[in-house]
Design an enzyme around this catalytic site. Structure first.
Site, PDB file in Angstrom:
ATOM      1  N   GLU A  60       0.805  -1.226   0.000  1.00 11.32           N
ATOM      2  CA  GLU A  60       0.000   0.000   0.000  1.00 11.32           C
ATOM      3  C   GLU A  60       0.835   1.272   0.000  1.00 11.32           C
ATOM      4  OE1 GLU A  60      -0.750  -2.647   1.870  1.00 11.32           O
ATOM      5  OE2 GLU A  60      -2.747  -3.239   1.179  1.00 11.32           O
ATOM      6  N   HIS A 129     -10.715  -5.153   9.997  1.00 11.98           N
ATOM      7  CA  HIS A 129     -11.359  -4.857   8.718  1.00 11.98           C
ATOM      8  C   HIS A 129     -12.612  -4.008   8.917  1.00 11.98           C
ATOM      9  CE1 HIS A 129      -8.667  -7.689   6.768  1.00 11.98           C
ATOM     10  NE2 HIS A 129      -9.199  -7.411   5.604  1.00 11.98           N
TER      11      HIS A 129
END
Lengths: 326, 338
Positions: A60, A129
Site C-alpha cells: 500500500e 477490517h
C-alpha cells in the site's frame, strides 16, 4: 436520469475520465483482471490495458507513493486501497508527501492524486477490517476529504477529484456499493466543497455523512410521523475543509444539533462540528448539541456485539428526543 | 548495451568537476558556520566528504532534464541539477527569495524547473516517488530517466523493497543510487543491517547492481555512464552502491561520538576533492597555486554573492502562511469546469 448502483456510478466516472485524458490511470489490488473487489473498475482493464489499469502488488505505501510521484509530472492516478484498514500502511506517503508537497515546495509541485477507499463496519469483519478512518484523514492540512452518500455524489465527486489539482481522499463504505440512486445522464462534476441539505426541516439539525445520512433520513421520517418533529438532515459530503458557514446556517435555523457518525466519538467528526458550533453560533442554541457515535472499542466479531458497537436509526431517534426534552 | 558512451572523463571535465566539488564543499562548510551563527535553523545535514557521488553521477546524466529526487541531505544534488546557490542559501536562511520561498528549509529543497523533485525528510520516502516519476516518463514516452539518491540506511525501510519490486515489475526508467556512508544516523551499518553490501540486496529483484568507490569521481562517473545508458535504453531499473563517508555528523545536532578518530583519518585520506586535485597535479595538468586561486575565488563568490543575497533578502510576509496549502481557485472545488 438513470438509476445506477454505487459501484456502477464509480465505474462510470473512471471510464469517462480515462476516456477523456490519457494521463488518467487507476491502480490498486485486484482492480485490473479481477475488476475490483467492489467492481468499481470492472471492464476497464480490457478497455484501457495494463499500463493504465494497474494491478498492484500488496504494497500500500509503495504503490500509493508511486502514484503520488507520477502525479508530480502530469499523471492523474486514481488509487483504490481495498479497505481503509490497509490505508494505515499508506499514511506515510499520503500525509508526509501528498498533503505537504505543495506547501514545502513553495507552490512548485502538486500531487493531484485521488485515493479511494471503503471504510466502515460491514458484517462481522472483525477489528482489523472495520475501521472508520475519516477522522484521521480530515485532520491533515493539504488533503481534501470527501465522502459520498449516494451514487450521484460518488460519480460526481470522483470526476471532480480527478481533475482537481489537490490530493483528494474519497471515503466510501463497504455496505453501500450496491445502493441504487439517480445519476444524471449528462456528465456531472460535483463540488468538492460544501454540504447538501438532504431533507429540509425546522426543529433540529442532524449532521451526517456517508452511511449515517441514510440513518438520519430514516430517523427523520419516523420523527415526523410519530413525534411531529421536523428534522433537517445535513449531508456533509465534504469532511475537509468542512463547510463552517453551511453548518452555522442550519443551526441558526433549527437551534438544535445532533451529529451522527459511525466512528468512535474521540477526536471525531462530531467533536469537530461541536467545536465549530461553539465557536460560530453558540448563542443560537436552545439545547446542548449531542453526538451519536460508535462505542470506543475495536470492533468485535460477534454479530450482536458488533451491532451494539455501531449506532443505528433508533439511537438517532433517542438522541433527538432527548435533545428536544421529550 | 546500446550507444555506449565514453566512460572516461576528459581533462577539461576533471578540472571543471574539481571546481564544482570544491564549490559544494565550501558551500556546505559555510552552511555549518551559518548554522552555528543561528542564521540557519532546523535540522541541517551536510554532504561534505560525499561530493564525488552527486557530482559524478549527475555529470554523466542530463541535469535539468533528467529527474532527480533525494533525501534531506539534498543541497548538492540541487546545485548540480542547476539550482542557483543564492536561492538555495536564501532558502536555508528562510527567506522569501529562497527556492521554496522559505517554506521548505534545508530538508525540503525543490527546484521543479530544473527537474529537481525534492528533498524529503522521511528516510526511504523517495523510493516509490522515484518509481512514480519514472512511470510518468514511461507514459509520456520521454527520454529522461529518474535518479533517486538515498543513503544506505534507507534500504531498511519497506519502501525500498516495495519500490524495487514495482520498478522491475513494470520496467521503470529509474536509477537508484545508494550513497553508503556506513552509518544510519549514529548506528554503524553492520549493527543495523544483516547484509552490509547493499548492491547484493537488490539481486532478489533481478535488478542489475554494482558497488563502486564513491570517493573517486572518475570511477563514479564511469559506472554512472553505464548505469544511465542501461536505464535510458529501456532496460528498466539499475542500482548503484557508492562507498562513501560523511565528515560531519548525521545532522548538526549529532555529536559524532560514535565514530573513531582513526576511522575518520582513514577516510580523510581518501577525500574525493584532494584525490582528484593531486591526480591532476601529478599529471602536470594543474598546480597547487591554481588550486589555491580556485579556492579563493569560490570562497569569495560564496561570501560576496551567495551569503550576501541570503542575508539581504526579505522574510516571507505573514500573508504567505496559508497560501500553498491547497490549489488556488480550482474550479472543480465549486463544481465548475476548467
Amino acid at each position: 436520469m438513470h438509476q445506477l448502483m454505487f459501484w456502477e456510478a464509480i465505474r462510470r466516472a473512471h471510464d469517462e475520465e480515462m476516456d477523456n485524458d490519457p494521463m488518467v490511470i487507476c491502480m490498486g489490488e485486484d482492480i485490473g483482471v479481477v475488476g475490483g473487489t467492489y467492481k468499481a473498475t470492472q471492464g476497464l482493464y480490457d478497455k484501457y490495458g495494463p499500463e493504465r489499469v494497474m494491478d498492484t502488488p500488496i504494497s500500500e505505501n509503495g504503490y500509493t507513493g508511486l502514484a503520488i510521484g507520477a502525479s508530480f509530472i502530469g499523471v492523474r492516478p486514481i488509487v483504490e486501497i481495498m479497505s481503509v484498514n490497509f490505508a494505515w500502511l499508506a499514511m506515510d506517503q499520503i500525509f508526509n508527501t501528498a498533503a505537504k508537497v505543495r506547501y514545502m515546495s513553495g507552490g512548485q509541485l502538486e500531487a493531484p492524486v485521488v485515493i479511494r477507499s471503503p471504510g466502515g463496519t460491514a458484517h462481522q469483519l472483525g477489528a482489523q477490517h472495520s475501521a472508520r478512518m475519516e477522522k484521521v484523514f480530515m485532520g491533515i492540512a493539504g488533503l481534501r476529504v470527501v465522502t459520498p452518500s449516494n451514487p450521484k455524489q460518488a460519480y460526481g465527486l470522483l470526476k471532480s477529484a480527478v481533475r482537481c489539482n489537490d490530493p483528494v481522499f474519497i471515503n466510501e463504505h463497504e455496505l453501500m456499493y450496491n445502493m441504487k440512486g439517480d445519476v444524471p445522464d449528462d456528465e456531472y462534476f460535483h463540488p468538492l466543497e460544501g454540504l447538501e441539505v438532504a431533507r429540509r426541516g425546522k426543529d433540529i439539525s442532524l449532521f451526517a455523512y456517508n452511511i449515517s445520512v441514510h440513518w438520519c433520513l430514516q430517523a427523520a421520517e419516523i420523527l415526523a410521523s410519530q413525534y411531529q418533529i421536523d428534522a433537517e438532515v445535513i449531508d456533509l459530503y465534504t469532511l475537509s475543509p468542512l463547510d463552517r458557514k453551511g453548518i452555522v446556517k442550519s443551526v441558526s435555523k433549527t437551534h438544535r444539533a445532533v451529529i451522527v457518525e459511525e466512528a468512535e466519538p474521540t477526536v471525531g467528526v462530531g467533536a469537530e462540528i461541536m467545536a465549530i458550533i461553539n465557536e460560530e453560533c453558540f448563542y443560537e442554541l436552545d439545547a446542548a448539541p449531542a453526538r451519536v457515535s460508535a462505542a470506543n472499542v475495536p470492533i468485535p466479531y460477534n454479530h450482536r456485539l458488533e451491532k451494539e458497537a455501531i449506532p443505528d436509526v433508533e439511537d438517532v431517534i433517542k438522541t433527538v428526543l432527548a435533545t428536544l426534552g421529550r | 548495451m546500446s550507444n555506449l558512451k565514453n566512460t572516461q572523463l576528459s581533462l577539461e571535465s576533471k578540472k571543471r568537476l574539481l571546481k564544482e566539488m570544491l564549490f559544494g564543499r565550501r558551500f556546505e562548510e559555510r552552511c555549518y558556520e551559518a548554522y552555528v551563527e543561528r542564521k540557519i535553523g532546523g535540522f541541517l545535514h551536510l554532504y561534505s566528504g560525499e561530493e564525488a557521488c552527486a557530482y559524478g553521477i549527475l555529470d554523466a546524466a542530463r541535469p535539468g532534464n533528467d529527474y532527480v529526487i533525494t533525501s534531506y541531505r539534498d543541497h548538492i544534488h540541487a546545485i548540480k541539477s542547476g539550482t542557483d546557490p543564492k536561492r538555495l542559501m536564501a532558502e536555508l536562511y528562510g527567506k522569501v527569495t529562497g527556492c521554496c520561498k522559505g517554506l521548505g528549509g534545508s530538508m525540503h529543497i525543490f527546484d521543479v524547473d530544473k527537474h529537481f523533485m525534492g528533498g524529503y525528510a522521511l528516510v526511504g520516502g523517495p523510493f516509490p516517488l522515484a518509481a512514480g516519476i519514472a512511470k510518468g516518463i514511461q507514459m509520456k514516452k520521454g527520454e529522461q530517466i529518474c535518479i533517486c539518491f538515498l543513503g544506505d540506511a534507507a534500504n531498511n525501510q519497506g519502501t525500498f523493497h516495495e519500490s524495487l519490486n514495482m520498478a522491475k515489475l513494470w520496467n521503470l526508467p529509474v536509477l537508484y543510487v545508494c550513497e553508503n556512508n556506513l552509518y544510519g544516523i549514529g548506528t554503524r551499518i553492520d549493527r543495523s543491517t544483516a547484509v552490509v553490501d547493499q548492491y547484493k540486496r537488490v539481486s532478489g529483484y533481478n535488478i542489475p547492481s554494482r558497488q563502486v568507490d564513491g570517493q573517486d569521481i572518475e570511477k563514479v562517473y564511469a559506472a554512472a555512464v553505464e548505469a544511465i545508458d542501461y536505464v535510458r535504453s529501456g532496460n528498466g531499473p539499475y542500482f548503484l552502491e557508492l562507498m562513501t563517508y560523511r565528515y560531519r555528523g548525521h545532522s548538526m545536532s549529532d555529536s559524532n561520538a560514535y565514530r573513531s578518530k582513526s576511522e575518520e583519518r582513514i577516510w580523510g585520506k581518501r577525500d574525493p576533492i584532494i584525490t582528484l586535485r593531486d591526480r591532476l597535479i601529478e599529471a602536470g595538468e594543474f598546480s597547487q597555486e591554481e588550486y589555491q586561486t580556485m579556492d579563493a575565488e569560490i570562497l569569495d563568490e560564496i561570501e560576496s554573492e551567495v551569503i550576501k543575497f541570503a542575508e539581504e533578502s526579505p522574510e516571507p510576509p505573514k500573508e504567505m502562511l496559508a497560501k500553498y496549502v491547497l490549489a488556488e481557485n480550482d474550479p472543480y472545488v465549486t463544481g465548475g469546469r476548467r
